[in-house]
Motif scaffolding. Sequence first.
Motif, mmCIF file in Angstrom:
data_model
loop_
_atom_site.group_PDB
_atom_site.id
_atom_site.type_symbol
_atom_site.label_atom_id
_atom_site.label_comp_id
_atom_site.label_asym_id
_atom_site.label_seq_id
_atom_site.Cartn_x
_atom_site.Cartn_y
_atom_site.Cartn_z
ATOM 1 N N LEU A 35 -12.950 18.681 36.647
ATOM 2 C CA LEU A 35 -12.595 19.690 37.644
ATOM 3 C C LEU A 35 -12.231 19.037 38.972
ATOM 4 N N GLN A 36 -12.955 17.959 39.309
ATOM 5 C CA GLN A 36 -12.716 17.312 40.587
ATOM 6 C C GLN A 36 -11.372 16.594 40.611
ATOM 7 N N SER A 37 -10.956 16.026 39.465
ATOM 8 C CA SER A 37 -9.676 15.316 39.443
ATOM 9 C C SER A 37 -8.531 16.297 39.676
ATOM 10 N N GLU A 38 -8.796 17.603 39.391
ATOM 11 C CA GLU A 38 -7.759 18.607 39.657
ATOM 12 C C GLU A 38 -7.806 19.076 41.113
ATOM 13 N N GLU A 39 -9.041 19.199 41.642
ATOM 14 C CA GLU A 39 -9.177 19.779 42.986
ATOM 15 C C GLU A 39 -9.145 18.728 44.095
ATOM 16 N N THR A 42 -9.197 12.442 45.300
ATOM 17 C CA THR A 42 -9.606 11.216 45.989
ATOM 18 C C THR A 42 -11.119 11.009 45.990
ATOM 19 N N ALA A 43 -11.907 12.068 45.744
ATOM 20 C CA ALA A 43 -13.365 11.955 45.829
ATOM 21 C C ALA A 43 -13.894 10.969 44.796
ATOM 22 N N VAL A 44 -14.877 10.136 45.210
ATOM 23 C CA VAL A 44 -15.454 9.164 44.284
ATOM 24 C C VAL A 44 -16.610 9.819 43.532
ATOM 25 N N PHE A 45 -16.380 10.144 42.289
ATOM 26 C CA PHE A 45 -17.435 10.688 41.439
ATOM 27 C C PHE A 45 -17.105 10.277 40.018
ATOM 28 N N ASN A 46 -17.915 9.406 39.457
ATOM 29 C CA ASN A 46 -17.687 9.020 38.071
ATOM 30 C C ASN A 46 -19.035 8.926 37.363
ATOM 31 N N LEU A 47 -19.059 8.274 36.213
ATOM 32 C CA LEU A 47 -20.300 8.240 35.433
ATOM 33 C C LEU A 47 -21.385 7.442 36.140
#
Length: 264
Positions: A35-39, A42-47
Motif C-alpha cells: 500500500l505504501q509503494s502506491e501512496e 519514498t517512505a522507508v519501510f521494508n521487512l
Amino acid sequence: MALPNLETIILFAALGLIVGSFVNVLIHRLPIMILQSEEKPTAVFNLWTPRSHCPHCHHVLHWYELIPVVSYVISKGRCRHCTQSISPRYPIVEVITAALFLMCLRQFGPTPQALMACFFCATLLALACIDAETFLLPDILTQALLWVGLIGSALSLTPTPLIQSLGGAVLGYGLLWLVSWGFEKLAGKEGMGQGDLKLLAGLGAWVGVWSLLPLILLASVSGLIFGLVQKFRGQLGHNGHFPFGPFLALSGFACFFLGISMGA
Ligand SMILES: [Zn+2]
C-alpha cells in the motif's frame, strides 16, 4: 524410512518457531509495503526497517523480547513498557509453523525434501493469513512459491515430477482464469482476483497437474460452505466478497501431504 531422532525433532521445531516469527513479519509488513509503494513511494519501510517495535508505544524490542512464543508467555501477552496487550496471532502463527515443520519431518524424514516442504508450508501460511486480513496475495510470495516449486521439482526435491509440475503451473493459471472469465461474463462482476490465479499456478507447481482439479474442487466447496455460513450469520462484508486464498492454501496443503490426485 528411519524415525528421526530427538535432536532432529527439536531442530525442526526450533526452526519452525524462528521461521514462524519471520512469517509474522511478512504478514504484518508486506501489505503495508504494497500500500505504501502506491501512496508514499519514498517512505522507508521494508521487512527490516524500522526495527520490530510495540505498535502502541513504539518502544524498539530487544533481542530477548523477540524469542518466539517464550517472550510472549513471559510478558503474559503484554508490552513490557506500556502494558498494552499484544495480538495472540504472533505466538499462534509461530506454533502453527513449528507444527507444520514437524509434519514435514514426519512425512519426508530429515532430508532436503523436508526443508523444501517447510518452505511450501511457511509461504502458504503467510499467504493465507495476509489474504484473510487484507484481501491481498503479494506477488513476491506467489512468485516465490511458483519458481521454488518448479526448480525443486526439476532437482527432484519435491515429490512432483517436472512435467507434472509445469503442467500444474500452466493449467493452474489457465483453468482458474477460464472459470473467473466465465463467472465475470455470467454474473457481470469479478469473481476472483489475479492473486488467486497466481496462487493456484504456484500450487500447481507443487502438487502437479493431476491434483489440480481435486484442489480446486476442495477449495470451492469449502469456500462455498464458509460463504453460506457467513451469509446466514450476516457477517459477509465487502459486497459479499470473502478471501479465497485461505481455501486454496488449505486445499493445497491437503493435496500435497495426503497426495490427493486423480491418479496417473
Ligand atoms: Zn508498548
